[in-house]
Design a protein around this motif. Structure first.
Motif, PDB file in Angstrom:
ATOM      1  N   ALA A  17     -23.670 -32.994  -5.531  1.00 11.48           N
ATOM      2  CA  ALA A  17     -24.382 -34.200  -5.959  1.00 11.48           C
ATOM      3  C   ALA A  17     -25.011 -34.922  -4.774  1.00 11.48           C
ATOM      4  CB  ALA A  17     -23.401 -35.132  -6.660  1.00 11.48           C
ATOM      5  N   SER A  58      -9.422 -30.659  -0.285  1.00 16.38           N
ATOM      6  CA  SER A  58      -8.083 -30.824   0.302  1.00 16.38           C
ATOM      7  C   SER A  58      -6.983 -30.730  -0.741  1.00 16.38           C
ATOM      8  CB  SER A  58      -7.997 -32.172   1.004  1.00 16.38           C
ATOM      9  OG  SER A  58      -8.992 -32.242   1.974  1.00 16.38           O
ATOM     10  N   SER A  59      -7.284 -31.140  -1.979  1.00 15.51           N
ATOM     11  CA  SER A  59      -6.215 -31.135  -2.981  1.00 15.51           C
ATOM     12  C   SER A  59      -5.725 -29.717  -3.258  1.00 15.51           C
ATOM     13  CB  SER A  59      -6.695 -31.784  -4.278  1.00 15.51           C
ATOM     14  OG  SER A  59      -7.077 -33.117  -4.026  1.00 15.51           O
ATOM     15  N   VAL A  91      -8.041 -37.137  -6.696  1.00 19.92           N
ATOM     16  CA  VAL A  91      -8.443 -38.530  -6.949  1.00 19.92           C
ATOM     17  C   VAL A  91      -9.540 -38.576  -8.018  1.00 19.92           C
ATOM     18  CG1 VAL A  91      -9.526 -40.578  -5.939  1.00 19.92           C
ATOM     19  CG2 VAL A  91      -7.785 -39.328  -4.644  1.00 19.92           C
ATOM     20  N   HIS A 140      -1.856 -38.223   3.697  1.00 15.95           N
ATOM     21  CA  HIS A 140      -0.841 -38.431   2.651  1.00 15.95           C
ATOM     22  C   HIS A 140      -1.487 -38.703   1.293  1.00 15.95           C
ATOM     23  CE1 HIS A 140       2.428 -38.650   5.544  1.00 15.95           C
ATOM     24  NE2 HIS A 140       1.656 -39.409   6.290  1.00 15.95           N
ATOM     25  N   GLY A 141      -2.709 -38.237   1.127  1.00 20.08           N
ATOM     26  CA  GLY A 141      -3.483 -38.637  -0.046  1.00 20.08           C
ATOM     27  C   GLY A 141      -3.183 -37.881  -1.318  1.00 20.08           C
ATOM     28  N   PHE A 142      -2.511 -36.729  -1.218  1.00 18.77           N
ATOM     29  CA  PHE A 142      -2.185 -36.031  -2.471  1.00 18.77           C
ATOM     30  C   PHE A 142      -1.101 -36.797  -3.214  1.00 18.77           C
ATOM     31  CE2 PHE A 142       0.116 -32.898  -5.003  1.00 18.77           C
ATOM     32  CZ  PHE A 142      -0.910 -32.548  -5.862  1.00 18.77           C
ATOM     33  N   LEU A 143      -0.062 -37.159  -2.494  1.00 12.77           N
ATOM     34  CA  LEU A 143       1.005 -37.961  -3.114  1.00 12.77           C
ATOM     35  C   LEU A 143       0.433 -39.187  -3.819  1.00 12.77           C
ATOM     36  CD1 LEU A 143       3.717 -39.586  -3.412  1.00 12.77           C
ATOM     37  CD2 LEU A 143       3.524 -40.066  -0.990  1.00 12.77           C
ATOM     38  N   GLU A 178     -18.523 -31.777  -9.196  1.00 12.25           N
ATOM     39  CA  GLU A 178     -17.726 -31.071  -8.190  1.00 12.25           C
ATOM     40  C   GLU A 178     -18.533 -29.881  -7.695  1.00 12.25           C
ATOM     41  OE1 GLU A 178     -14.924 -31.255  -6.267  1.00 12.25           O
ATOM     42  OE2 GLU A 178     -15.705 -29.331  -5.549  1.00 12.25           O
ATOM     43  N   ALA A 202      -0.018 -29.527   1.086  1.00 15.37           N
ATOM     44  CA  ALA A 202       1.322 -28.948   1.066  1.00 15.37           C
ATOM     45  C   ALA A 202       2.090 -29.389  -0.180  1.00 15.37           C
ATOM     46  CB  ALA A 202       2.066 -29.358   2.330  1.00 15.37           C
ATOM     47  N   LEU A 260       3.783 -32.192  -0.798  1.00 17.40           N
ATOM     48  CA  LEU A 260       4.998 -33.009  -0.642  1.00 17.40           C
ATOM     49  C   LEU A 260       4.745 -34.393  -1.227  1.00 17.40           C
ATOM     50  CD1 LEU A 260       5.343 -30.890   1.802  1.00 17.40           C
ATOM     51  CD2 LEU A 260       6.726 -32.636   2.840  1.00 17.40           C
TER      52      LEU A 260
HETATM   53  C1  FAD Z   1      -2.979 -28.556   4.916  1.00 21.39           C
HETATM   54  C2  FAD Z   1      -2.880 -29.884   4.216  1.00 21.39           C
HETATM   55  C3  FAD Z   1      -1.637 -30.362   3.819  1.00 21.39           C
HETATM   56  C4  FAD Z   1      -1.544 -31.586   3.159  1.00 21.39           C
HETATM   57  N1  FAD Z   1      -0.331 -31.961   2.675  1.00 21.39           N
HETATM   58  C5  FAD Z   1      -0.192 -33.105   1.978  1.00 21.39           C
HETATM   59  C6  FAD Z   1       1.055 -33.454   1.398  1.00 21.39           C
HETATM   60  O1  FAD Z   1       2.029 -32.693   1.469  1.00 21.39           O
HETATM   61  N2  FAD Z   1       1.162 -34.651   0.740  1.00 21.39           N
HETATM   62  C7  FAD Z   1       0.097 -35.496   0.632  1.00 21.39           C
HETATM   63  O2  FAD Z   1       0.261 -36.569   0.059  1.00 21.39           O
HETATM   64  N3  FAD Z   1      -1.122 -35.160   1.127  1.00 21.39           N
HETATM   65  C8  FAD Z   1      -1.292 -33.994   1.795  1.00 21.39           C
HETATM   66  N4  FAD Z   1      -2.514 -33.638   2.296  1.00 21.39           N
HETATM   67  C9  FAD Z   1      -3.664 -34.561   2.113  1.00 21.39           C
HETATM   68  C10 FAD Z   1      -4.253 -34.374   0.720  1.00 21.39           C
HETATM   69  O3  FAD Z   1      -4.581 -33.026   0.513  1.00 21.39           O
HETATM   70  C11 FAD Z   1      -5.501 -35.216   0.532  1.00 21.39           C
HETATM   71  O4  FAD Z   1      -5.294 -36.528   0.992  1.00 21.39           O
HETATM   72  C12 FAD Z   1      -5.888 -35.301  -0.944  1.00 21.39           C
HETATM   73  O5  FAD Z   1      -5.799 -34.047  -1.561  1.00 21.39           O
HETATM   74  C13 FAD Z   1      -7.280 -35.870  -1.061  1.00 21.39           C
HETATM   75  O6  FAD Z   1      -7.699 -35.772  -2.413  1.00 21.39           O
HETATM   76  P1  FAD Z   1      -9.180 -36.179  -2.757  1.00 21.39           P
HETATM   77  O7  FAD Z   1      -9.345 -35.999  -4.214  1.00 21.39           O
HETATM   78  O8  FAD Z   1      -9.477 -37.510  -2.163  1.00 21.39           O
HETATM   79  O9  FAD Z   1     -10.089 -35.157  -1.913  1.00 21.39           O
HETATM   80  P2  FAD Z   1     -10.422 -33.608  -2.151  1.00 21.39           P
HETATM   81  O10 FAD Z   1      -9.313 -32.909  -2.832  1.00 21.39           O
HETATM   82  O11 FAD Z   1     -10.906 -33.069  -0.846  1.00 21.39           O
HETATM   83  O12 FAD Z   1     -11.619 -33.674  -3.175  1.00 21.39           O
HETATM   84  C14 FAD Z   1     -12.923 -34.013  -2.787  1.00 21.39           C
HETATM   85  C15 FAD Z   1     -13.844 -33.078  -3.520  1.00 21.39           C
HETATM   86  O13 FAD Z   1     -15.194 -33.509  -3.351  1.00 21.39           O
HETATM   87  C16 FAD Z   1     -15.997 -32.365  -3.430  1.00 21.39           C
HETATM   88  N5  FAD Z   1     -17.319 -32.701  -2.910  1.00 21.39           N
HETATM   89  C17 FAD Z   1     -17.658 -32.989  -1.635  1.00 21.39           C
HETATM   90  N6  FAD Z   1     -18.963 -33.285  -1.563  1.00 21.39           N
HETATM   91  C18 FAD Z   1     -19.460 -33.205  -2.828  1.00 21.39           C
HETATM   92  C19 FAD Z   1     -20.738 -33.414  -3.396  1.00 21.39           C
HETATM   93  N7  FAD Z   1     -21.803 -33.794  -2.664  1.00 21.39           N
HETATM   94  N8  FAD Z   1     -20.900 -33.219  -4.737  1.00 21.39           N
HETATM   95  C20 FAD Z   1     -19.850 -32.832  -5.503  1.00 21.39           C
HETATM   96  N9  FAD Z   1     -18.609 -32.616  -5.003  1.00 21.39           N
HETATM   97  C21 FAD Z   1     -18.412 -32.819  -3.684  1.00 21.39           C
HETATM   98  C22 FAD Z   1     -15.230 -31.343  -2.613  1.00 21.39           C
HETATM   99  O14 FAD Z   1     -15.622 -30.026  -2.935  1.00 21.39           O
HETATM  100  C23 FAD Z   1     -13.798 -31.651  -3.019  1.00 21.39           C
HETATM  101  O15 FAD Z   1     -13.326 -30.812  -4.049  1.00 21.39           O
HETATM  102  C24 FAD Z   1      -2.687 -32.396   2.943  1.00 21.39           C
HETATM  103  C25 FAD Z   1      -3.932 -31.924   3.355  1.00 21.39           C
HETATM  104  C26 FAD Z   1      -4.045 -30.673   3.940  1.00 21.39           C
HETATM  105  C27 FAD Z   1      -5.393 -30.165   4.306  1.00 21.39           C
END
Ligand code: FAD
Length: 379
Positions: free
Chosen positions: A183, A49-50, A11, A334-337, A30, A54, A56
């Motif tokens: 941060a 989490s990203s 995101v 479902h947040g990666f999709l 990050e 998985a 999908l």
């Molecule tokens: C095992 C597993 C399987 C999944 N499978 C799927 C799937 O198949 N399809 C799907 O749609 N979703 C799936 N998801 C959900 C998906 O991974 C998440 O919803 C999505 O990746 C969230 O993205 P994000 O950018 O919001 O969060 P993140 O990728 O978690 O990014 C947040 C970032 O913030 C950083 N951060 C935290 N605090 C600070 C700070 N104070 N300063 C700087 N950086 C900080 C963290 O290090 C992290 O990198 C799955 C999740 C898991 C764990």
């Protein structure tokens, strides 16, 4: 305009890219040392989490904004794969299976499919006998109803590759990426600050850490981080993506064979103190489900857990929480999709190019409601 984005997952890198492409001066924070990588399963030390998803991409939205975000996301995954060949999108239908005796789940699946079709998604319900020839890799024994989502896909080599490729696009667009920096946020009378530096706007895209990141501002985000799990095995599987709702397991093809997942533990966890390795019960259950649906009898080569985010109504928190302070998180596993569309939407909100999304307004709850964590894949 100067904007800080806290969190460099799928995101955050998308939002940072879009803002910079619109001419904004953007700094991305990050705390991990890298923004994404090209691995097929996650590095042990990376918590975002990203990287642990998985991968999908199988949308089944129930409302117009959800449909718009899911469709934009699929379009943008494909756009990125065309520009950066280290990352690719493998079109593969997803089949959801519900048991012959599970009448309630069959009714719920029919309803979900009807809602998604109303939003223009190419998905349909079928008797198992109607699709058994199309998907010979899958054993449909005991299945009462199946739904097939036609425009679905998974990403290769892994979801971290989206982050890496999008981060490169963001850098090219002018984003100043500060990695290895945790941060700290504050919000004084004059506006939001990161590490005491004033920005015109700040986006918190810190996934399961978002509540903790916002806490020093006094804002209590109604979100609960919880563990979900995945594994890879050498099972040589080349069929559709399958969600077996009875077993509570999904699986898909993977560069090393097969990836299976779910393993939801429906309890709030401390995002700074959780078990990153997959649990034995999850590995055994997932491999059992794979064995009975595909005939593959293989061990797990790697099994891991990661963080998903739950909200009281299972909808995301996407919008302003304070003047010039925004949040984008919470898609119940479902947040990666949806990440590319979510990043785009929050960037447009900051730019004033779209109206606030009432349904996803982070302030839509009264106080901080009590709620139970519900499994994201449940039907
Ligand atoms: C095992 C597993 C399987 C999944 N499978 C799927 C799937 O198949 N399809 C799907 O749609 N979703 C799936 N998801 C959900 C998906 O991974 C998440 O919803 C999505 O990746 C969230 O993205 P994000 O950018 O919001 O969060 P993140 O990728 O978690 O990014 C947040 C970032 O913030 C950083 N951060 C935290 N605090 C600070 C700070 N104070 N300063 C700087 N950086 C900080 C963290 O290090 C992290 O990198 C799955 C999740 C898991 C764990």
């Amino acid at each position: 305009m100067r904007v800080a984005v806290v969190g460099g997952g799928a995101v955050g890198v998308t939002a940072a890219h879009d803002l910079a492409a619109a001419g904004v001066d953007v700094r991305l924070y990050e705390r991990d040392s890298e923004l994404g990588d090209d691995r097929t399963s996650p590095r042990e030390q990376v918590e975002g989490s990203s990287h642990r998803a998985a991968g999908l991409l199988a949308p089944r939205p129930t409302d117009a904004v959800g449909a718009e975000i899911a469709t934009r996301s699929l379009d943008r995954f494909e756009w990125l794969a065309d520009r950066d060949h280290r990352f690719s999108v493998e079109p593969t239908p997803q089949v959801t299976l519900v048991g012959a005796d599970a009448e309630d789940k069959q009714a719920a699946l029919r309803e979900q499919v009807a809602e998604a079709r109303e939003q223009g998604v190419d998905v349909g319900c079928h008797e198992p006998a109607e699709i058994a020839d199309r998907f010979p890799e899958v054993d449909f024994s005991g299945v009462g109803l199946a739904a097939v989502t036609e425009r679905a896909a998974y990403v290769t080599p892994g979801p971290g590759a989206y982050v890496a490729a999008m981060a490169d696009q963001a850098r090219e667009a002018g984003v100043d990426c500060w990695t290895g920096v945790e941060a700290s946020l504050s919000h004084e009378g004059d506006g939001p600050r990161v590490d005491n530096e004033r920005f015109d706007a700040v986006i918190v895209a810190a996934g399961g850490w978002s509540k903790r990141v916002l806490a020093p501002t006094g804002i209590q985000l109604p979100i609960k981080p919880y563990r979900v799990q995945a594994l890879v095995s050498e099972a040589d599987y080349a069929g559709p993506m399958v969600h077996d709702a009875e077993a509570g397991v999904y699986f898909r093809p993977h560069p090393s064979g097969l990836l299976a997942g779910d393993g939801t533990v429906p309890e709030e966890i401390d995002p700074d103190g959780w078990e990153p390795t997959g649990d034995d019960w999850f590995v055994e259950g997932a491999l059992d489900a794979v064995r009975s649906r595909t005939g593959h009898d293989a061990d797990a080569d790697a099994a891991w857990a990661g963080i998903a985010t739950a909200t009281p109504d299972r909808e995301p928190l996407l919008g302003a929480v304070e003047s010039d302070l925004y949040v984008a998180t919470g898609w119940q596993g479902h947040g990666f999709l949806r990440a590319p569309g979510t990043g785009e939407a929050i960037a447009d909100l900051v730019l004033g190019e779209r109206d606030p999304i009432e349904r996803y307004d982070p302030g839509r709850f009264t106080g901080v409601p009590e709620f139970a964590v519900e499994e994201g894949m449940s039907i």
